[in-house]
Design a protein around this motif. Sequence first.
Motif, short mmCIF file in Angstrom:
data_model
loop_
_atom_site.label_atom_id
_atom_site.label_comp_id
_atom_site.label_asym_id
_atom_site.label_seq_id
_atom_site.Cartn_x
_atom_site.Cartn_y
_atom_site.Cartn_z
N GLU A 159 4.38 3.51 -3.51
CA GLU A 159 2.93 3.53 -3.31
C GLU A 159 2.36 2.11 -3.37
O GLU A 159 1.48 1.75 -2.59
N THR A 160 2.85 1.31 -4.29
CA THR A 160 2.42 -0.09 -4.38
C THR A 160 2.76 -0.83 -3.08
O THR A 160 1.93 -1.58 -2.56
N ARG A 190 3.11 0.49 -0.09
CA ARG A 190 2.20 0.99 0.95
C ARG A 190 0.83 0.31 0.84
O ARG A 190 0.26 -0.11 1.84
N THR A 191 0.33 0.24 -0.37
CA THR A 191 -0.98 -0.38 -0.60
C THR A 191 -0.96 -1.85 -0.18
O THR A 191 -1.87 -2.33 0.50
N SER A 213 -2.98 -3.61 3.00
CA SER A 213 -4.03 -4.62 2.77
C SER A 213 -3.77 -5.94 3.49
O SER A 213 -4.63 -6.81 3.48
#
Length: 126
Positions: free
Chosen positions: A112-113, A115-116, A120
């Motif tokens: 998830e990190t 992906r984030t 960004s």
Amino acid sequence: MATLGELERAVMDVLWNTDEAVSANDLRDRLDAAEDGSARDVAVTTVLTVLSRLETKGFVSRDRASRPHLYRSVTTRADHTAGLMHEVLGTAPDRDAALARFIGQVTPAEAETLRTLLGSMSPNER
């Protein structure tokens, strides 16, 4: 990217864990007092030699205007880790396969990190 020996890594751990510049004597005392099981009884001359090598490798800066000289880390632990990861990835004959294997081994939270962080990034950074 320069690699770190065991004592160099211990010195860098101390520097990365402090916000202030420290003297070789203070570094020696902190190495000796480590509570994580890595305590080391080293001479201040040994610490000075390690600091000199780390300065040559670009890991440490020295304030020569002060007496005793004060040392601080030039980069963060995260910068160093990222550099090592990039270097190792650069040696892979199949970079895509290495990335796929790496991503396949991350935890759901780490995925998830990733992906984030990727989401960004601006198109110019990709």
